[in-house]
Write an enzyme that holds these catalytic residues in place. Structure first.
Site, PDB file in Angstrom:
ATOM      1  CE  LYS A 137      46.363  32.688  42.020  1.00 11.97           C
ATOM      2  NZ  LYS A 137      45.185  32.206  41.282  1.00 11.97           N
ATOM      3  CB  SER A 144      51.291  29.833  35.218  1.00 10.35           C
ATOM      4  OG  SER A 144      50.383  29.246  34.373  1.00 10.35           O
ATOM      5  N   PRO A 176      44.041  29.193  49.080  1.00  2.00           N
ATOM      6  CG  PRO A 176      42.010  28.386  49.916  1.00  2.00           C
ATOM      7  CD  PRO A 176      42.708  29.638  49.481  1.00  2.00           C
ATOM      8  NE  ARG A 220      45.283  26.113  26.073  1.00  2.00           N
ATOM      9  CZ  ARG A 220      45.423  27.345  25.612  1.00  2.00           C
ATOM     10  NH1 ARG A 220      44.425  27.944  24.998  1.00  2.00           N
ATOM     11  NH2 ARG A 220      46.574  27.976  25.740  1.00  2.00           N
ATOM     12  NE  ARG A 254      40.186  31.401  29.583  1.00  2.00           N
ATOM     13  CZ  ARG A 254      41.501  31.611  29.521  1.00  2.00           C
ATOM     14  NH1 ARG A 254      42.076  31.853  28.365  1.00  2.00           N
ATOM     15  NH2 ARG A 254      42.229  31.590  30.613  1.00  2.00           N
ATOM     16  CD  GLU A 271      42.830  35.273  31.069  1.00  2.00           C
ATOM     17  OE1 GLU A 271      43.049  36.320  30.429  1.00  2.00           O
ATOM     18  OE2 GLU A 271      43.730  34.554  31.534  1.00  2.00           O
TER      19      GLU A 271
END
Ligand SMILES: Nc1ncnc2c1ncn2[C@@H]1O[C@H](COP(=O)(O)OP(=O)(O)O)[C@@H](O)[C@H]1O
Ligand SMILES: [Mg+2]
Length: 307
Positions: A137, A144, A176, A220, A254, A271
């Site tokens: 990433k 994402s 991982p 969610r 968050r 976040e």
């Protein structure tokens, strides 16, 4: 009367599920709030006692412009969360800072532009012999975007993805793939003014076929965080305060956690700039946030100007 700007943008407001609840809750505690777009050049930000980042999500494609806007606002009023917090938390290098302060973090190897991605990947596999999959990433990203999982058997395919990101000048994270997420999802804990408010479960977004899904409303569900999750989230926030020399708890935060192979909660992401706070999933949470905002801006307004 103190006035607070709740910052969004035209494209994001319809998908900001927190905003309607937050507006009602702020008005219920007699806070004067206005919904403003960070993209609107006509707004005079100096007339607000505080400018609260809520859903300025178009920034993802325009980060330098957004940070320049944050700087301008910071010069004329209170930007919340504060500018140094926004800057630091938009780049996942902060995981290394927090790991250095003893926070349990998802094992992370960062590959910088200019490094050899194939060699970095080989070292990663050697260091994680039990890992069947790697997550690649960008250090700066959200929703994402460009996050992908690859199997050990995929050979050099992850290197191609790493090269694509590195070529854009982005640092790349290797982690991982934590398999517990397939069973238990991730736990996102929301704090107001340093106090735990509520949590949700978010389903795994990296699908087994290698495709990546975005964090929709439907993925969610409400969840109460376990004690060990609350402990790790609190430790992450304390370490953040120490790292940045914050005098007060963050007004909102968050903390996203996934359990490692040994069952311990690990920090996946913090976040702190413009998170979805999942207010529709927890009764009373919008009221708690509004109370925290009111307490913060009213205490500031009560400080007499310096002679
Ligand atoms: N190491 C990992 N193991 C398992 N799933 C992961 C891992 N890293 C990311 N993911 C999945 O990808 C999603 C997006 O990654 P995240 O680190 O939260 O970046 P973003 O800033 O794009 O939200 C997560 O919500 C999770 O579903
Ligand atoms: Mg995330």
């Amino acid at each position: 009367m103190v006035t607070v700007a709740l910052v969004t943008d035209e494209a994001s407001l319809p998908v900001d599920y927190d905003m309607p609840l937050l507006l009602d809750a702020c008005r219920a505690v007699d806070l004067l709030v206005e919904v403003c777009s960070w993209e609107d050049p006509a707004v005079d930000w100096a007339r607000f006692d505080a400018v609260l980042l809520r859903s300025p999500w178009t920034y993802v494609e325009r980060l330098p412009e957004f940070l320049a806007w944050c700087e301008r606002v910071d010069q004329v009023t209170d930007l919340v969360n504060p500018l140094p917090v926004v800057r630091w938390s938009l780049d996942k290098h902060y995981l290394v800072d927090l790991a250095g302060r003893g926070v349990p973090v998802v094992p992370t190897r960062i590959v910088e532009p200019g490094a050899d991605p194939a060699a970095a990947l080989r070292e990663f596999w050697a260091r994680h012999p039990a890992a069947a999959e790697v997550v690649v990433k960008p250090a700066v990203g959200a929703y994402s975007k460009d996050v992908q999982r690859f199997a050990r058997t995929d050979g050099s395919t992850p290197v191609r993805h790493m090269n694509r990101l590195l070529a854009q000048g982005l640092s790349v994270l290797l982690q991982p793939y934590l398999e517990s997420i397939d069973r238990d999802g991730e736990t996102d804990l929301i704090f107001f003014d340093g106090r735990y408010s509520h949590a949700i479960r978010k389903d795994a977004l990296l699908l087994p076929d290698g495709t990546t899904s975005v964090p929709t409303f439907e993925c969610r569900t409400p969840r109460s965080a376990d004690d060990d999750e609350r402990d790790v989230a609190t430790a992450a926030l304390h370490a953040t305060a120490a790292q940045l020399g914050l005098a007060r708890p963050l007004l909102y935060a968050r903390v996203d956690l996934v359990r490692g192979d040994d069952g311990r909660p690990l920090l996946l992401e913090l976040e702190l700039s413009e998170p979805s706070l999942n207010l529709p999933f927890a009764e009373g949470s919008a009221g708690r946030f509004a109370d925290a905002i009111a307490g913060r801006v009213r205490s500031r307004a009560a400080v007499p100007p310096r002679p």
